[in-house]
Design an enzyme around this catalytic site. Structure first.
Site, PDB file in Angstrom:
ATOM      1  N   TRP A  87       0.863  -1.196   0.000  1.00  0.00           N
ATOM      2  CA  TRP A  87       0.000   0.000   0.000  1.00  0.00           C
ATOM      3  C   TRP A  87       0.891   1.235   0.000  1.00  0.00           C
ATOM      4  O   TRP A  87       1.895   1.283   0.720  1.00  0.00           O
ATOM      5  CB  TRP A  87      -0.905  -0.033   1.230  1.00  0.00           C
ATOM      6  CG  TRP A  87      -1.802   1.154   1.370  1.00  0.00           C
ATOM      7  CD1 TRP A  87      -2.593   1.713   0.398  1.00  0.00           C
ATOM      8  CD2 TRP A  87      -1.998   1.943   2.540  1.00  0.00           C
ATOM      9  NE1 TRP A  87      -3.277   2.788   0.903  1.00  0.00           N
ATOM     10  CE2 TRP A  87      -2.922   2.954   2.212  1.00  0.00           C
ATOM     11  CE3 TRP A  87      -1.489   1.893   3.839  1.00  0.00           C
ATOM     12  CZ2 TRP A  87      -3.357   3.905   3.133  1.00  0.00           C
ATOM     13  CZ3 TRP A  87      -1.917   2.837   4.758  1.00  0.00           C
ATOM     14  CH2 TRP A  87      -2.843   3.830   4.407  1.00  0.00           C
TER      15      TRP A  87
ATOM     16  N   ASP B 169      -1.843  -5.172   9.119  1.00  0.00           N
ATOM     17  CA  ASP B 169      -2.698  -4.135   8.550  1.00  0.00           C
ATOM     18  C   ASP B 169      -3.961  -4.865   8.115  1.00  0.00           C
ATOM     19  O   ASP B 169      -3.962  -5.613   7.137  1.00  0.00           O
ATOM     20  CB  ASP B 169      -1.983  -3.474   7.361  1.00  0.00           C
ATOM     21  CG  ASP B 169      -2.820  -2.376   6.731  1.00  0.00           C
ATOM     22  OD1 ASP B 169      -4.026  -2.293   7.036  1.00  0.00           O
ATOM     23  OD2 ASP B 169      -2.274  -1.603   5.923  1.00  0.00           O
TER      24      ASP B 169
ATOM     25  N   LYS C 248     -13.487   0.178   4.534  1.00  0.00           N
ATOM     26  CA  LYS C 248     -13.978  -0.654   3.425  1.00  0.00           C
ATOM     27  C   LYS C 248     -15.124  -1.552   3.887  1.00  0.00           C
ATOM     28  O   LYS C 248     -16.153  -1.630   3.236  1.00  0.00           O
ATOM     29  CB  LYS C 248     -12.869  -1.541   2.858  1.00  0.00           C
ATOM     30  CG  LYS C 248     -11.501  -0.919   2.820  1.00  0.00           C
ATOM     31  CD  LYS C 248     -11.316   0.036   1.676  1.00  0.00           C
ATOM     32  CE  LYS C 248      -9.922   0.659   1.783  1.00  0.00           C
ATOM     33  NZ  LYS C 248      -9.553   1.520   0.713  1.00  0.00           N
TER      34      LYS C 248
HETATM   35  C1  LMR Z   1      -6.278   2.657  -1.742  1.00  0.00           C
HETATM   36  O1  LMR Z   1      -5.316   1.884  -1.609  1.00  0.00           O
HETATM   37  O2  LMR Z   1      -6.625   3.121  -2.841  1.00  0.00           O
HETATM   38  C2  LMR Z   1      -7.098   3.028  -0.554  1.00  0.00           C
HETATM   39  O3  LMR Z   1      -6.703   2.283   0.557  1.00  0.00           O
HETATM   40  C3  LMR Z   1      -7.165   4.480  -0.337  1.00  0.00           C
HETATM   41  C4  LMR Z   1      -5.909   5.083   0.214  1.00  0.00           C
HETATM   42  O4  LMR Z   1      -5.989   5.731   1.248  1.00  0.00           O
HETATM   43  O5  LMR Z   1      -4.840   4.905  -0.374  1.00  0.00           O
END
Ligand code: LMR
Length: 418
Positions: free
Chosen positions: A147, A228, A265
């Site tokens: 992420w 996470d 989510k």
């Molecule tokens: C994403 O990965 O698009 C989402 O979790 C939104 C974010 O905050 O990045």
């Protein structure tokens, strides 16, 4: 005796206090949303940010959440402060949800919990806690890819982050050998960030067997697992399945662990910033001390967390009828995403998009990791008004019956042009 004081005045000519601030480019995923919002093309499709959309491409307020809001309104909502650690019933029920009742009972006395600002806030609070408890600072091992915010959360707190290979781009699958060997060679006492399920961005999770093996390595190597957990229930439609790794590490391996929960989510509470950090510690005394540290850190950071989302989530999780309704909502969301994943796969094949797309079907969760080159991603945005992350991660929830063929045909056209 005379004392001499130097007078320093701040004038327009003196250098700014912020003269050393460097320009940081805007966050890529939020910038993409902003760009999409200003695009006036009627055919535009947003597959960027991970936010659920219904079959008409609209944000979805979960029926369970809607009911919870009605209950709260009928009870009379006020806007008082929450306690520093957050709403007790939310912290308890969120932790119970993640651990399941049997394990929760078993470890309850060893838990430290703290409401936090969704997943990011939970990770950040975990970072603050680790920073205040561990000297020297532990290294943070982070899968690659991951992420987009993980590195920033921890490096901004002064941690050294080290990436390890998670994904085999040739096979378009989890690289379990690299993963295991990275853990085997990790510095003892370090922290490893684990996506509890629905790995973002690849959509590739370890199997149960692989999780067990990884857990054993983490235990042997003396690492601290920090989960996470942004997609519990949203991934498979079933919270218990999605919480497998957390429960195995804590329940079967007896590990100390941290879990960063987000209800963005799985309850659609994106903007309410509803999350919870909990730590399973070694003893009751450690838990009490850890929680008191969390309380001090929270007070100095945000004083006390936002109330509305926590009240909504706590009402859903503590009311049998609403909880059942929420389970249905989870099936609705994960089921629609699964159906769209298959529809995209079928349409890519129908339009003869060069290459093999089986990886799309193997992946799970909110995202599809297409494996397109950056210039194709750019063409899709500029020529077709189809928006996705630069690494060709698509938020499958942005697809629906009306746009999936258009997306597949556009990808096929771009790839055929070469
Ligand atoms: C994403 O990965 O698009 C989402 O979790 C939104 C974010 O905050 O990045």
């Amino acid at each position: 005796m005379t004392t001499h004081t130097t007078t320093v005045t701040q004038t327009e000519a003196s250098p700014s206090f912020f003269a050393s601030a460097t320009y940081i480019p805007p966050d890529a995923i939020f910038a993409l949303t902003a760009e999409y919002n200003t695009d006036t093309a009627p055919e535009k499709v947003n597959l960027g940010q991970g936010t659920y959309r219904d079959a008409n491409g609209q944000p979805w307020v979960l029926p369970a959440v809607q009911k919870s809001r009605e209950i709260l309104l009928a009870q009379g909502l006020n806007h008082e402060y929450l306690p520093i650690l957050g709403l007790q019933s939310f912290r308890d029920n969120a932790t119970l949800m993640a651990l399941g009742s049997e394990l929760y009972e078993r470890v309850q006395s060893r838990l430290a919990t703290c409401q936090a600002l969704s997943g990011t806030g939970s990770l950040h609070t975990a970072g603050l806690l680790l920073r205040s408890c561990r000297n020297p600072l532990p290294k943070i091992y982070i899968p690659s890819p991951t992420w987009s915010n993980h590195h920033q959360v921890f490096s901004s707190l002064g941690f050294t982050c080290e990436s390890f290979n998670y994904y085999n781009s040739a096979h378009k699958d989890l690289d379990i050998e690299s993963y295991s060997s990275a853990l085997q060679n990790a510095d003892p006492g370090s922290v490893v960030i684990l996506h509890a399920c629905a790995h973002n961005p690849t959509g590739c999770d370890p199997s149960k067997q692989q999780w067990m093996e990884l857990g054993h390595i983490i235990k042997q190597r003396g690492l601290f697992p920090l989960f996470d957990a942004a997609y519990l229930g949203f991934n498979s439609g079933n919270v218990d399945d999605d919480a497998f790794a957390i429960r195995y590490f804590v329940g079967e391996l007896g590990l100390e662990a941290g879990v960063c929960l987000s209800f963005a989510k799985n309850m659609g509470l994106y903007g309410e910033r509803t999350g919870c950090l909990f730590l399973v510690t070694r003893s009751k005394e450690t838990a009490v001390n850890t929680q008191s540290t969390l309380e001090m850190l929270q007070r100095s950071e945000v004083s006390n967390p936002p109330a509305y989302g926590a009240k909504i989530a706590a009402t859903v999780l503590s009311n049998r009828e609403l909880k059942d309704l929420w389970y249905k909502d989870l099936e609705t969301m994960s089921g629609r995403i699964r159906a769209m994943r298959v529809a995209l796969y079928n349409s890519l094949n129908k339009y003869g998009a060069p290459g093999n797309w089986d990886h799309l079907i193997r992946q799970s969760g909110m995202f599809g990791f297409l494996g397109l080159e950056p210039d194709v991603v750019l063409q899709l945005k500029d020529k077709y008004h189809i928006y996705m992350a630069a690494n060709s991660r698509v938020s499958i929830a942005g697809l629906n019956e009306k746009n999936v063929e258009y997306v597949a045909r556009s990808i096929a056209e771009c790839l055929k042009r070469g």
